[in-house]
Design a protein around this motif. Sequence first.
Motif, mmCIF file in Angstrom:
data_model
loop_
_atom_site.group_PDB
_atom_site.id
_atom_site.type_symbol
_atom_site.label_atom_id
_atom_site.label_comp_id
_atom_site.label_asym_id
_atom_site.label_seq_id
_atom_site.Cartn_x
_atom_site.Cartn_y
_atom_site.Cartn_z
ATOM 1 N N THR A 42 0.835 -1.216 -0.025
ATOM 2 C CA THR A 42 -0.064 -0.049 0.035
ATOM 3 C C THR A 42 0.740 1.332 -0.110
ATOM 4 O O THR A 42 2.235 1.356 0.228
ATOM 5 C CB THR A 42 -1.012 0.091 1.216
ATOM 6 N N TYR A 43 0.101 2.285 -0.118
ATOM 7 C CA TYR A 43 0.803 3.600 -0.176
ATOM 8 C C TYR A 43 -0.060 4.609 0.179
ATOM 9 O O TYR A 43 -1.269 4.857 0.304
ATOM 10 C CB TYR A 43 0.796 3.992 -1.917
ATOM 11 N N GLY A 44 0.565 5.769 0.983
ATOM 12 C CA GLY A 44 -0.478 6.764 1.561
ATOM 13 C C GLY A 44 -0.902 7.651 0.644
ATOM 14 O O GLY A 44 -0.169 7.844 -0.388
ATOM 15 N N GLY A 102 -6.843 7.597 -4.682
ATOM 16 C CA GLY A 102 -6.616 7.753 -3.445
ATOM 17 C C GLY A 102 -7.614 8.736 -2.654
ATOM 18 O O GLY A 102 -8.497 9.198 -3.735
ATOM 19 N N ASP A 103 -8.044 8.924 -1.407
ATOM 20 C CA ASP A 103 -8.974 9.663 -0.727
ATOM 21 C C ASP A 103 -8.504 10.856 -0.702
ATOM 22 O O ASP A 103 -7.055 11.013 -0.302
ATOM 23 C CB ASP A 103 -9.389 9.020 0.513
ATOM 24 N N ARG A 104 -9.070 11.933 -0.583
ATOM 25 C CA ARG A 104 -8.682 13.271 -0.214
ATOM 26 C C ARG A 104 -8.261 13.430 1.228
ATOM 27 O O ARG A 104 -9.034 13.162 1.949
ATOM 28 C CB ARG A 104 -9.951 14.087 -0.359
ATOM 29 N N ALA A 153 -23.146 4.306 -12.940
ATOM 30 C CA ALA A 153 -21.951 5.384 -13.220
ATOM 31 C C ALA A 153 -20.677 4.827 -12.952
ATOM 32 O O ALA A 153 -19.821 5.018 -13.715
ATOM 33 C CB ALA A 153 -22.525 6.780 -12.568
ATOM 34 N N ASP A 154 -20.740 4.398 -11.748
ATOM 35 C CA ASP A 154 -19.379 3.784 -11.292
ATOM 36 C C ASP A 154 -18.896 2.458 -12.055
ATOM 37 O O ASP A 154 -17.704 2.491 -12.291
ATOM 38 C CB ASP A 154 -19.744 3.114 -9.674
ATOM 39 N N LEU A 155 -19.855 1.878 -12.682
ATOM 40 C CA LEU A 155 -19.385 0.740 -13.677
ATOM 41 C C LEU A 155 -18.916 1.433 -14.855
ATOM 42 O O LEU A 155 -17.668 0.994 -15.566
ATOM 43 C CB LEU A 155 -20.400 -0.232 -14.260
HETATM 44 P P1 FAD Z 1 -11.365 6.270 -9.193
HETATM 45 O O1 FAD Z 1 -11.021 4.994 -10.209
HETATM 46 O O2 FAD Z 1 -10.750 7.506 -9.760
HETATM 47 O O3 FAD Z 1 -12.667 6.462 -8.719
HETATM 48 C C1 FAD Z 1 -12.903 7.360 -7.818
HETATM 49 C C2 FAD Z 1 -14.329 7.981 -7.987
HETATM 50 O O4 FAD Z 1 -14.462 8.651 -8.961
HETATM 51 C C3 FAD Z 1 -15.456 6.713 -8.201
HETATM 52 O O5 FAD Z 1 -16.635 6.985 -7.545
HETATM 53 C C4 FAD Z 1 -15.669 6.865 -9.679
HETATM 54 O O6 FAD Z 1 -17.027 6.123 -10.136
HETATM 55 C C5 FAD Z 1 -15.372 8.292 -9.793
HETATM 56 N N1 FAD Z 1 -14.951 8.596 -11.160
HETATM 57 C C6 FAD Z 1 -14.061 8.037 -11.884
HETATM 58 N N2 FAD Z 1 -13.892 8.376 -13.041
HETATM 59 C C7 FAD Z 1 -14.784 9.559 -13.190
HETATM 60 C C8 FAD Z 1 -14.904 10.663 -14.262
HETATM 61 N N3 FAD Z 1 -14.325 10.614 -15.262
HETATM 62 N N4 FAD Z 1 -16.188 11.339 -13.909
HETATM 63 C C9 FAD Z 1 -16.698 11.406 -12.841
HETATM 64 N N5 FAD Z 1 -16.538 10.698 -11.700
HETATM 65 C C10 FAD Z 1 -15.559 9.485 -12.044
HETATM 66 N N6 FAD Z 1 -5.820 4.093 -0.931
HETATM 67 C C11 FAD Z 1 -4.513 4.522 -0.406
HETATM 68 O O7 FAD Z 1 -4.528 5.762 -0.026
HETATM 69 N N7 FAD Z 1 -3.532 3.738 -0.396
HETATM 70 C C12 FAD Z 1 -3.770 2.503 -1.059
HETATM 71 O O8 FAD Z 1 -2.770 1.953 -1.129
HETATM 72 C C13 FAD Z 1 -4.882 2.067 -1.376
HETATM 73 N N8 FAD Z 1 -5.182 0.874 -1.911
HETATM 74 C C14 FAD Z 1 -6.207 0.061 -2.358
HETATM 75 C C15 FAD Z 1 -6.606 -0.896 -2.935
HETATM 76 C C16 FAD Z 1 -7.699 -1.571 -3.226
HETATM 77 C C17 FAD Z 1 -7.720 -2.898 -4.110
HETATM 78 C C18 FAD Z 1 -8.870 -0.911 -3.130
HETATM 79 C C19 FAD Z 1 -10.193 -1.130 -3.766
HETATM 80 C C20 FAD Z 1 -8.612 0.654 -2.587
HETATM 81 C C21 FAD Z 1 -7.551 1.070 -2.257
HETATM 82 N N9 FAD Z 1 -7.308 2.490 -1.780
HETATM 83 C C22 FAD Z 1 -5.979 2.711 -1.412
HETATM 84 C C23 FAD Z 1 -8.405 3.365 -1.467
HETATM 85 C C24 FAD Z 1 -8.673 4.400 -2.799
HETATM 86 O O9 FAD Z 1 -7.563 5.027 -3.034
HETATM 87 C C25 FAD Z 1 -10.082 4.801 -2.580
HETATM 88 O O10 FAD Z 1 -11.138 3.931 -2.713
HETATM 89 C C26 FAD Z 1 -10.184 6.057 -3.379
HETATM 90 O O11 FAD Z 1 -11.496 6.917 -2.895
HETATM 91 C C27 FAD Z 1 -10.531 5.821 -4.839
HETATM 92 O O12 FAD Z 1 -9.604 5.343 -5.643
HETATM 93 P P2 FAD Z 1 -9.690 4.745 -7.113
HETATM 94 O O13 FAD Z 1 -8.296 4.687 -7.690
HETATM 95 O O14 FAD Z 1 -10.633 3.514 -6.899
HETATM 96 O O15 FAD Z 1 -10.403 5.907 -7.691
#
Ligand code: FAD
Length: 281
Positions: A42-44, A102-104, A153-155
């Motif tokens: 994982t990564y911060g 990542g989360d904000r 939308a998520d899909l």
């Molecule tokens: P995205 O794929 O960008 O999606 C985020 C949101 O934006 C979704 O609701 C999606 O529907 C929406 N979205 C995407 N594209 C668009 C668009 N074009 N227009 C409008 N909306 C859009 N967090 C960490 O900090 N460190 C980690 O190491 C880490 N590891 C993880 C590993 C796994 C397997 C999982 C499932 C999660 C992990 N997370 C980690 C948490 C992750 O960073 C959060 O869940 C974050 O909120 C979303 O990241 P994402 O890459 O899925 O985002």
Amino acid sequence: MSASKTTLSLEVFPPKKDDNFANAFSTMDQLADLKPSFISVTYGAGGSRSKNTVEIADYIQNKLGIPALAHMTCVGNKKEDIDAVCTQLADANISRVLALRGDRPADMTDEQYNGRDFAYASELVSHLKEHTDFTLFGACYPEKHFEAMSTRADLMHLKQKVECGVSELITQLFMNNDVFYDFADRALAAGITVPIHAGIMPITSVKQVATTISLSGTSIPKAFSDLVARYGDDPEEMKKAGIDYAIRQMQDLIDGGVDGIHIYCMNKPKTTASIVSALSF
Ligand code: FAD
């Protein structure tokens, strides 16, 4: 879902303090005995301590000889920071990256958040596809990502992310396999055909229910809440019941033909070994 054999992979986190590497390396040594097909690190979200992710991934890849999958988040990173981490990973011979938004972070201002270089993981995926040779993984959410307007939308966003260059997906943790099977069917119907690794976190204490589970938004099936009601006051029995639940959940997925089981193992080699030894792949 496919007819080929289900893979096993693990997720670990790097040490939070720089002086804890000896412990972390010993944990990795024990997890390596389980012969996973890869170990992800994982990564911060803010990108701080990315060097710890690289260092643990380097150890897994080069000392243990197990493919390392380095997580990378972009919400708090500029393009140059991302490129610098990519160079470190490539120098360490690491070729797999889980590209995440990542989360904000709580201390990020609106101005910083709205001005981020990569709005979504798909933009990071496109950037990495263009500038690196990494094999890219992405995250997906069987119960919907909490920010998405709708499951549909998520899909569609997930499909877009895959089309930008994601080769494999790993799910958020879930506790109800029906939720996963439904998601896998919907993904396939939407044209998402890359392998999907089912992310499972063994829940071995009541505290984990209150923290991890509620933070991730995962729904808790009645079968599991019944276990908490029955064993919640007895930590040893709760642990046994949680391990048993995870084994049953994973075995059902393996029997159902899932592409991969990805255990969020929380750096616990003994618990993980007891689960893996009970599974038949
Ligand atoms: P995205 O794929 O960008 O999606 C985020 C949101 O934006 C979704 O609701 C999606 O529907 C929406 N979205 C995407 N594209 C668009 C668009 N074009 N227009 C409008 N909306 C859009 N967090 C960490 O900090 N460190 C980690 O190491 C880490 N590891 C993880 C590993 C796994 C397997 C999982 C499932 C999660 C992990 N997370 C980690 C948490 C992750 O960073 C959060 O869940 C974050 O909120 C979303 O990241 P994402 O890459 O899925 O985002």
